[in-house]
Design a protein around this motif. Structure first.
Motif, PDB file in Angstrom:
ATOM      1  N   UNK A  79     -52.538  13.399 -11.315  1.00  0.00           N
ATOM      2  CA  UNK A  79     -51.521  13.692 -12.479  1.00  0.00           C
ATOM      3  C   UNK A  79     -52.355  14.787 -13.128  1.00  0.00           C
ATOM      4  N   UNK A  80     -53.382  15.220 -12.859  1.00  0.00           N
ATOM      5  CA  UNK A  80     -53.934  16.521 -13.602  1.00  0.00           C
ATOM      6  C   UNK A  80     -53.686  17.769 -12.756  1.00  0.00           C
ATOM      7  N   UNK A  81     -53.767  18.135 -11.525  1.00  0.00           N
ATOM      8  CA  UNK A  81     -53.214  19.125 -11.125  1.00  0.00           C
ATOM      9  C   UNK A  81     -52.618  18.986  -9.697  1.00  0.00           C
ATOM     10  N   UNK A  82     -52.360  17.738  -9.206  1.00  0.00           N
ATOM     11  CA  UNK A  82     -51.847  17.469  -7.778  1.00  0.00           C
ATOM     12  C   UNK A  82     -53.017  17.710  -6.636  1.00  0.00           C
ATOM     13  N   UNK A  83     -54.120  18.408  -7.001  1.00  0.00           N
ATOM     14  CA  UNK A  83     -55.239  18.555  -5.826  1.00  0.00           C
ATOM     15  C   UNK A  83     -55.496  17.652  -4.913  1.00  0.00           C
ATOM     16  N   UNK A  84     -55.528  16.335  -5.770  1.00  0.00           N
ATOM     17  CA  UNK A  84     -56.146  15.265  -4.965  1.00  0.00           C
ATOM     18  C   UNK A  84     -55.158  14.140  -4.319  1.00  0.00           C
ATOM     19  N   UNK A  85     -53.938  14.515  -4.671  1.00  0.00           N
ATOM     20  CA  UNK A  85     -52.947  13.442  -4.332  1.00  0.00           C
ATOM     21  C   UNK A  85     -53.307  13.131  -2.800  1.00  0.00           C
ATOM     22  N   UNK A  86     -53.084  12.117  -2.499  1.00  0.00           N
ATOM     23  CA  UNK A  86     -53.435  11.717  -1.227  1.00  0.00           C
ATOM     24  C   UNK A  86     -53.892  10.238  -1.008  1.00  0.00           C
ATOM     25  N   UNK A  87     -54.384   9.585   0.095  1.00  0.00           N
ATOM     26  CA  UNK A  87     -55.179   8.246   0.292  1.00  0.00           C
ATOM     27  C   UNK A  87     -56.677   8.597   0.139  1.00  0.00           C
ATOM     28  N   UNK A  88     -57.148   7.178  -0.252  1.00  0.00           N
ATOM     29  CA  UNK A  88     -58.496   7.017  -0.582  1.00  0.00           C
ATOM     30  C   UNK A  88     -58.856   5.664  -0.526  1.00  0.00           C
ATOM     31  N   UNK A  89     -60.113   5.221  -0.030  1.00  0.00           N
ATOM     32  CA  UNK A  89     -60.334   3.694   0.149  1.00  0.00           C
ATOM     33  C   UNK A  89     -60.238   3.247  -1.510  1.00  0.00           C
ATOM     34  N   UNK A  90     -59.670   2.061  -1.597  1.00  0.00           N
ATOM     35  CA  UNK A  90     -59.480   1.395  -2.850  1.00  0.00           C
ATOM     36  C   UNK A  90     -60.956   1.072  -3.418  1.00  0.00           C
ATOM     37  N   UNK A  91     -62.165   1.100  -2.939  1.00  0.00           N
ATOM     38  CA  UNK A  91     -63.346   1.083  -3.452  1.00  0.00           C
ATOM     39  C   UNK A  91     -64.015   2.330  -3.954  1.00  0.00           C
ATOM     40  N   UNK A  92     -63.263   3.542  -3.862  1.00  0.00           N
ATOM     41  CA  UNK A  92     -63.719   4.856  -4.211  1.00  0.00           C
ATOM     42  C   UNK A  92     -63.258   5.122  -5.610  1.00  0.00           C
ATOM     43  N   UNK A  93     -62.444   4.261  -6.211  1.00  0.00           N
ATOM     44  CA  UNK A  93     -62.034   4.396  -7.772  1.00  0.00           C
ATOM     45  C   UNK A  93     -62.852   3.970  -8.795  1.00  0.00           C
ATOM     46  N   UNK A  94     -62.763   4.420  -9.831  1.00  0.00           N
ATOM     47  CA  UNK A  94     -63.351   3.987 -11.229  1.00  0.00           C
ATOM     48  C   UNK A  94     -62.446   4.187 -12.183  1.00  0.00           C
ATOM     49  N   UNK A  95     -62.378   3.347 -13.168  1.00  0.00           N
ATOM     50  CA  UNK A  95     -61.343   3.527 -14.088  1.00  0.00           C
ATOM     51  C   UNK A  95     -61.627   4.566 -15.064  1.00  0.00           C
ATOM     52  N   UNK A  96     -60.798   5.281 -15.775  1.00  0.00           N
ATOM     53  CA  UNK A  96     -60.813   6.253 -16.665  1.00  0.00           C
ATOM     54  C   UNK A  96     -60.228   5.901 -18.109  1.00  0.00           C
ATOM     55  N   UNK A  97     -60.950   6.194 -19.135  1.00  0.00           N
ATOM     56  CA  UNK A  97     -60.549   6.014 -20.333  1.00  0.00           C
ATOM     57  C   UNK A  97     -59.445   7.137 -20.684  1.00  0.00           C
ATOM     58  N   UNK A  98     -59.566   8.274 -20.052  1.00  0.00           N
ATOM     59  CA  UNK A  98     -58.662   9.451 -20.198  1.00  0.00           C
ATOM     60  C   UNK A  98     -57.309   9.264 -19.790  1.00  0.00           C
ATOM     61  N   UNK A  99     -56.694  10.061 -20.367  1.00  0.00           N
ATOM     62  CA  UNK A  99     -55.326  10.230 -19.954  1.00  0.00           C
ATOM     63  C   UNK A  99     -54.661  11.714 -19.917  1.00  0.00           C
ATOM     64  N   UNK A 100     -53.824  11.812 -18.780  1.00  0.00           N
ATOM     65  CA  UNK A 100     -53.221  13.136 -18.438  1.00  0.00           C
ATOM     66  C   UNK A 100     -52.371  13.550 -19.810  1.00  0.00           C
ATOM     67  N   UNK A 101     -52.359  14.961 -19.968  1.00  0.00           N
ATOM     68  CA  UNK A 101     -51.665  15.630 -21.004  1.00  0.00           C
ATOM     69  C   UNK A 101     -50.341  15.247 -21.181  1.00  0.00           C
ATOM     70  N   UNK A 102     -49.767  14.777 -19.960  1.00  0.00           N
ATOM     71  CA  UNK A 102     -48.257  14.434 -20.175  1.00  0.00           C
ATOM     72  C   UNK A 102     -48.142  13.191 -20.755  1.00  0.00           C
ATOM     73  N   UNK A 103     -49.039  12.339 -20.959  1.00  0.00           N
ATOM     74  CA  UNK A 103     -49.033  10.937 -21.174  1.00  0.00           C
ATOM     75  C   UNK A 103     -49.830  10.772 -22.830  1.00  0.00           C
ATOM     76  N   UNK A 104     -50.193  12.068 -23.457  1.00  0.00           N
ATOM     77  CA  UNK A 104     -50.856  11.810 -24.733  1.00  0.00           C
ATOM     78  C   UNK A 104     -50.569  13.100 -25.482  1.00  0.00           C
ATOM     79  N   UNK A 105     -51.527  13.300 -26.652  1.00  0.00           N
ATOM     80  CA  UNK A 105     -51.312  14.452 -27.300  1.00  0.00           C
ATOM     81  C   UNK A 105     -52.572  15.132 -27.074  1.00  0.00           C
ATOM     82  N   UNK A 106     -52.429  16.670 -26.724  1.00  0.00           N
ATOM     83  CA  UNK A 106     -53.557  17.351 -26.445  1.00  0.00           C
ATOM     84  C   UNK A 106     -54.001  17.995 -27.712  1.00  0.00           C
ATOM     85  N   UNK A 107     -55.155  17.878 -28.198  1.00  0.00           N
ATOM     86  CA  UNK A 107     -55.885  18.745 -29.348  1.00  0.00           C
ATOM     87  C   UNK A 107     -56.280  19.617 -28.764  1.00  0.00           C
ATOM     88  N   UNK A 108     -56.201  20.794 -29.331  1.00  0.00           N
ATOM     89  CA  UNK A 108     -57.106  22.059 -29.127  1.00  0.00           C
ATOM     90  C   UNK A 108     -57.801  22.407 -30.182  1.00  0.00           C
TER      91      UNK A 108
END
Length: 437
Positions: A218-247
């Motif tokens: 959801x950041x820029x589409x570069x990593x869209x695809x398949x990956x082993x479930x064990x490869x992921x870690x949770x992130x507290x961050x949210x994409x710009x589309x789902x939050x408010x971006x502070x510059x």
């Protein structure tokens, strides 16, 4: 007379015998040629690749040519093909890519294992619209449930990225590894996108029994695809589309120093009181807003929001400007040298050679070591300064006697200002074990 006739009969019989043998030989050769099948049609398969994944039945061998064609040799026996069919290794998956028909109406398929170790022709029945004979359709993956450790609403990142590793955990794949012929990674090195946010949508199990998940970048589409479930870690961050971006913008220069996305709260969607920088869901957003200011900057005085109207009416996916100002920084953080054996305290700068003095001043000017005048210099900052200046161990001379000083501990203090030499006093101390050198 009898003798002559007998000879004549014998010779005649011999000639007839040779002629008869010749006739028999000719007939046998013609029969062999006519018994060999001929290929009357051969063409590439053009259906969707996933529909051409097959496995062996173990009833027919694999040949270099359609099996009944003259010169066909065995590539793999039925025993070998049974072993491949029972394998738990995705590299033993098989793709059919060509079909041939003989003058006898037999159909043969040309197939290859995904690792390309076995390639050849196998009997496929009597029709070209389905796999039969020695092969049958095969699903290289099966649909699975998303693991309970993941969910489809949270955001994840890759736990690690390593271009030298190709095990399904350090980048994404166009399809689960070895589930489609010649289909591999979306990219070899994903290190540039290690912070990209990923969302899980579905899962599949491979022949090895591994669970893979499909992720959307959801950041820029570069990593869209398949990956082993064990490869992921949770992130507290949210994409710009789902939050408010502070510059965070430097008020003096108009330059955006950094950006941060604060989660959008549907039931409390607005920022209020711009001078207090409080989000209506309470202190959580206020804390996050301040904790993510760029290093070395403070909130600008007065109205810190670039546009109060927007700040009062922030919506999901919106961008806000938040003004910051660069902190006043000390050029040096002076440190006192304490001789632990005598408890004598003197200015460290005064005991250094010219090169050491330059190194100390340079270390105190380093961005990561700078502090605001009047604030406390932490112990870790003092340690960093001394380490950067290579003053954890050094020698100095007093009245012709050379001493070796080895850092034992430090104590931070208040920074009261700067001088050109870095010798003004503060409450920062460096405790050394000092011995004659």
């Amino acid at each position: 007379m009898r003798s002559s006739f007998a000879k004549s009969i014998y010779v005649g019989a011999a000639v007839l015998g040779l002629a008869g043998l010749s006739a028999v030989t000719t007939t046998t050769t013609a029969s062999a040629k006519s018994s060999a099948a001929k290929v009357t049609s051969s063409k590439a398969l053009t259906t969707d690749a996933t529909t051409r994944n097959v496995t062996f039945n173990g009833t027919h061998a694999l040949y270099t040519k359609p099996g009944t064609v003259k010169g066909a040799k065995v590539v793999a026996t039925t025993t070998t093909l049974k072993r491949l069919a029972a394998s738990k290794n995705g590299q033993d998956n098989v793709r059919a890519y060509r079909v041939a028909t003989t003058n006898r109406g037999s159909v043969y398929y040309k197939v290859v294992t995904f690792d390309r170790a076995y390639r050849g022709w196998i009997y496929g029945g009597k029709a070209t619209d389905k796999f039969a004979g020695g092969i049958k359709p095969f699903a290289t993956t099966t649909e699975a449930k998303v693991p309970s450790t993941l969910n489809t609403t949270s955001y994840y990142t890759l736990a690690k990225t390593d271009a030298s590793v190709n095990d399904g955990t350090t980048t994404t794949y166009k399809a689960p590894a070895w589930s489609q012929y010649k289909i591999g990674r979306t990219m070899k090195d994903a290190s540039a996108y290690k912070t990209n946010l990923l969302q899980v949508s579905k899962a599949a199990t491979t022949r090895e029994g591994d669970t893979w998940v499909y992720v959307t970048d959801v950041t820029n589409g570069k990593l869209t695809g398949w990956v082993k479930a064990s490869a992921l870690k949770a992130s507290a961050a949210v994409p710009a589309s789902e939050g408010v971006t502070i510059n965070y913008m430097d008020k003096a220069t108009g330059r955006v120093v950094s950006s941060h996305v604060i989660p959008f709260k549907a039931k409390n969607p607005k920022f209020v009181n711009p001078t207090m920088d409080i989000y209506t869901d309470g202190n959580a957003a206020n804390t996050e807003l301040h904790n993510n200011k760029p290093a070395g900057y403070s909130v600008a005085s007065g109205n810190a929001w670039g546009n109060s109207t927007l700040a009062f009416n922030a919506t999901k996916g919106s961008t806000l400007v938040f003004y910051v100002v660069a902190n006043a920084k000390t050029a040096q953080v002076p440190v006192k040298l304490v001789n632990m054996s005598t408890n004598d305290s003197t200015k460290l700068y005064d005991h250094l050679t010219r090169d050491q003095q330059k190194a100390l001043v340079a270390a105190t000017k380093a961005h990561k070591n700078q502090v605001v005048t009047g604030t406390t210099v932490s112990d870790s900052t003092v340690k960093d300064i001394l380490a950067d200046a290579k003053l954890t161990t050094f020698t100095y001379t007093v009245k012709g006697v050379t001493y070796k000083a080895t850092l034992s501990s430090v104590a931070g203090g208040t920074s009261t200002g700067t001088t050109s030499t870095g010798t003004n006093a503060t409450n920062s101390f460096a405790y050394y074990n000092v011995v004659k050198n």
